[in-house]
Motif scaffolding. Structure first.
Motif, PDB file in Angstrom:
ATOM      1  N   ARG A 181      34.389 -36.457  68.811  1.00  0.00           N
ATOM      2  CA  ARG A 181      33.193 -36.059  68.069  1.00  0.00           C
ATOM      3  C   ARG A 181      32.052 -37.043  68.310  1.00  0.00           C
ATOM      4  O   ARG A 181      30.912 -36.640  68.553  1.00  0.00           O
ATOM      5  N   TYR A 182      32.361 -38.333  68.278  1.00  0.00           N
ATOM      6  CA  TYR A 182      31.320 -39.344  68.503  1.00  0.00           C
ATOM      7  C   TYR A 182      30.676 -39.167  69.867  1.00  0.00           C
ATOM      8  O   TYR A 182      29.444 -39.249  70.009  1.00  0.00           O
ATOM      9  N   ILE A 183      31.486 -38.914  70.879  1.00  0.00           N
ATOM     10  CA  ILE A 183      30.961 -38.804  72.245  1.00  0.00           C
ATOM     11  C   ILE A 183      30.158 -37.529  72.436  1.00  0.00           C
ATOM     12  O   ILE A 183      29.113 -37.540  73.094  1.00  0.00           O
ATOM     13  N   THR A 184      30.622 -36.423  71.843  1.00  0.00           N
ATOM     14  CA  THR A 184      30.071 -35.120  72.217  1.00  0.00           C
ATOM     15  C   THR A 184      29.201 -34.449  71.172  1.00  0.00           C
ATOM     16  O   THR A 184      28.420 -33.558  71.520  1.00  0.00           O
ATOM     17  N   ALA A 186      26.946 -34.430  67.202  1.00  0.00           N
ATOM     18  CA  ALA A 186      26.168 -35.209  66.238  1.00  0.00           C
ATOM     19  C   ALA A 186      26.896 -35.269  64.895  1.00  0.00           C
ATOM     20  O   ALA A 186      27.699 -34.385  64.579  1.00  0.00           O
ATOM     21  N   PRO A 187      26.617 -36.295  64.084  1.00  0.00           N
ATOM     22  CA  PRO A 187      27.180 -36.326  62.733  1.00  0.00           C
ATOM     23  C   PRO A 187      26.788 -35.062  61.965  1.00  0.00           C
ATOM     24  O   PRO A 187      25.690 -34.533  62.125  1.00  0.00           O
ATOM     25  N   GLY A 188      27.704 -34.556  61.181  1.00  0.00           N
ATOM     26  CA  GLY A 188      27.417 -33.351  60.411  1.00  0.00           C
ATOM     27  C   GLY A 188      27.745 -32.058  61.119  1.00  0.00           C
ATOM     28  O   GLY A 188      27.513 -30.974  60.564  1.00  0.00           O
ATOM     29  N   ALA A 189      28.285 -32.132  62.342  1.00  0.00           N
ATOM     30  CA  ALA A 189      28.678 -30.907  63.045  1.00  0.00           C
ATOM     31  C   ALA A 189      29.768 -30.188  62.268  1.00  0.00           C
ATOM     32  O   ALA A 189      30.579 -30.804  61.571  1.00  0.00           O
ATOM     33  N   ASP A 190      29.775 -28.863  62.386  1.00  0.00           N
ATOM     34  CA  ASP A 190      30.764 -28.031  61.709  1.00  0.00           C
ATOM     35  C   ASP A 190      32.182 -28.492  62.072  1.00  0.00           C
ATOM     36  O   ASP A 190      32.500 -28.679  63.247  1.00  0.00           O
ATOM     37  N   MET A 193      33.994 -26.498  64.686  1.00  0.00           N
ATOM     38  CA  MET A 193      33.535 -26.730  66.054  1.00  0.00           C
ATOM     39  C   MET A 193      34.045 -28.069  66.586  1.00  0.00           C
ATOM     40  O   MET A 193      34.304 -28.218  67.780  1.00  0.00           O
ATOM     41  N   LYS A 194      34.210 -29.053  65.691  1.00  0.00           N
ATOM     42  CA  LYS A 194      34.835 -30.312  66.105  1.00  0.00           C
ATOM     43  C   LYS A 194      36.259 -30.060  66.589  1.00  0.00           C
ATOM     44  O   LYS A 194      36.699 -30.621  67.599  1.00  0.00           O
ATOM     45  N   ASP A 195      36.980 -29.196  65.860  1.00  0.00           N
ATOM     46  CA  ASP A 195      38.358 -28.887  66.242  1.00  0.00           C
ATOM     47  C   ASP A 195      38.405 -28.139  67.570  1.00  0.00           C
ATOM     48  O   ASP A 195      39.280 -28.393  68.408  1.00  0.00           O
ATOM     49  N   VAL A 196      37.477 -27.198  67.768  1.00  0.00           N
ATOM     50  CA  VAL A 196      37.410 -26.467  69.044  1.00  0.00           C
ATOM     51  C   VAL A 196      37.193 -27.447  70.190  1.00  0.00           C
ATOM     52  O   VAL A 196      37.875 -27.390  71.223  1.00  0.00           O
ATOM     53  N   GLU A 274      27.321 -26.394  68.379  1.00  0.00           N
ATOM     54  CA  GLU A 274      26.628 -26.955  67.221  1.00  0.00           C
ATOM     55  C   GLU A 274      25.489 -26.070  66.734  1.00  0.00           C
ATOM     56  O   GLU A 274      25.173 -26.059  65.545  1.00  0.00           O
ATOM     57  N   ALA A 275      24.855 -25.350  67.641  1.00  0.00           N
ATOM     58  CA  ALA A 275      23.718 -24.492  67.278  1.00  0.00           C
ATOM     59  C   ALA A 275      23.808 -23.164  68.027  1.00  0.00           C
ATOM     60  O   ALA A 275      22.909 -22.809  68.792  1.00  0.00           O
ATOM     61  N   PRO A 276      24.893 -22.398  67.824  1.00  0.00           N
ATOM     62  CA  PRO A 276      25.067 -21.161  68.605  1.00  0.00           C
ATOM     63  C   PRO A 276      23.975 -20.128  68.361  1.00  0.00           C
ATOM     64  O   PRO A 276      23.630 -19.359  69.276  1.00  0.00           O
ATOM     65  N   ASP A 277      23.411 -20.086  67.140  1.00  0.00           N
ATOM     66  CA  ASP A 277      22.337 -19.121  66.879  1.00  0.00           C
ATOM     67  C   ASP A 277      21.119 -19.400  67.751  1.00  0.00           C
ATOM     68  O   ASP A 277      20.537 -18.474  68.334  1.00  0.00           O
TER      69      ASP A 277
END
Length: 321
Positions: A181-184, A186-190, A193-196, A274-277
């Motif tokens: 998560r840190y590498i890829t 931003a803080p606060g990502a769903d 999506m972190k798990d994906v 992170e921002a699919p919309d």
């Protein structure tokens, strides 16, 4: 509802077998999606689920990723191989002369740059989206390991070593998930999506990951970017550590016909997750503006499609000159 997918296998120039997946109606406007390093076709699911249902998507696993084969030797890892694979997929899944929007994330964008002069691309590309990508000097600018001055040789050397390290990640744990998560992202990502992201990265063979990391560490694709002479959109997150945001205006400046630079505040490298919309909206706008087919409300699709066809015909004539 997730669109139904169809799978097939396509053979690239050197015999590497690629997993190709398509969704949508056979006669729909075509969107070709090219994923990045350590990802696979499921990476695109949040974006595909937000596209208009009449769009036909073509996706494939890059060699060494997902269900595609790993190259037999180290020689199979190169930007030339990336271009070969994209062309093989286009020739198999997009009939000659059919206009398509090409969209690449990270290494996927570099794939499109590397193939920009190829006839298979020039015959089909009506527009392009380059998402969270760059064309050169990636290890010099990365802030994953902010050691030494910006753009220093020391920083570049450290990042090159990290990119090319064939270390197994081991089991998915809170620690490895946090590192990814840190590498890829931003803080606060769903969290989903972190798990994906963690599943995709962990699923990749460490040797393939390292060899592609070595390619990225020495990437020089500026000339391919300058040759990508189609209407283009550049999309980038402001908190990207792998390929920091300053690459976005540089990419836009090197493109011959960049129509828009979309800055997505507060997102990291995995913008389609992170921002699919936002990403889906950019791709839909390109489809409506440059491909024939049903338009979204409020667009002048027919007029824009004719101009896109004329530009493509001109590029094809120039390529044959």
């Amino acid at each position: 509802m997730t669109p139904q997918r169809h799978q097939r296998t396509v053979e690239s120039a050197d015999g590497t077998l690629l997993n190709v997946e398509t969704t949508g109606p056979d006669d729909g406007p075509v969107l070709v999606l090219v994923h990045g390093w350590t990802c696979a076709t499921p990476f695109w699911a949040p974006v595909v689920n937000r596209l208009p249902r009449h769009v036909r998507t073509v996706m494939y696993d890059q060699r060494g990723h997902g269900s595609s084969a790993r190259p037999a030797t180290a020689a199979g890892y190169s930007t030339t191989a990336l271009a070969d694979d994209l062309c093989a997929v286009l020739e198999a899944a997009v009939p000659a002369g059919t206009p398509a929007v090409l969209a690449g994330h990270s290494m996927g964008g570099m794939t499109i740059m590397s193939a920009s002069r190829r006839p298979a691309v020039r015959d089909r590309a009506a527009a392009a989206a380059l998402i969270s990508t760059g064309s050169s000097r990636l290890p010099h600018t990365s802030t994953v390991l902010p050691l030494g001055p910006d753009d220093s040789a020391f920083r570049a050397a450290v990042h090159r070593a990290a990119l090319g390290a064939p270390l197994p990640l081991g089991p998915r744990t809170p620690l490895t998930r946090a590192a990814i998560r840190y590498i890829t992202m931003a803080p606060g990502a769903d969290r989903r999506m972190k798990d994906v992201t963690a599943r995709l990265v962990h699923a990749m063979h460490p040797v393939a990951r390292a060899r592609w990391g070595t390619v990225l560490g020495t990437l020089e694709a500026d000339e391919g970017l300058r040759a990508l002479d189609v209407p283009a959109a550049v999309v980038h997150g402001t908190r990207d550590r792998l390929i920091p945001f300053p690459h976005a205006p540089r990419t836009a400046g090197l493109l011959p016909d960049c129509r828009t630079l979309v800055e997505i505040p507060g997102t990291g490298h995995m913008t389609p997750l992170e921002a699919p919309d936002r990403v889906a909206a950019v791709l839909t706008d390109l489809i409506d503006a440059h491909l024939p087919g049903p338009a979204s409300p409020g667009t002048a699709n027919g007029k824009a499609s004719r101009s896109g066809k004329a530009a493509k015909a001109k590029r094809t004539q120039e390529a044959g000159a």
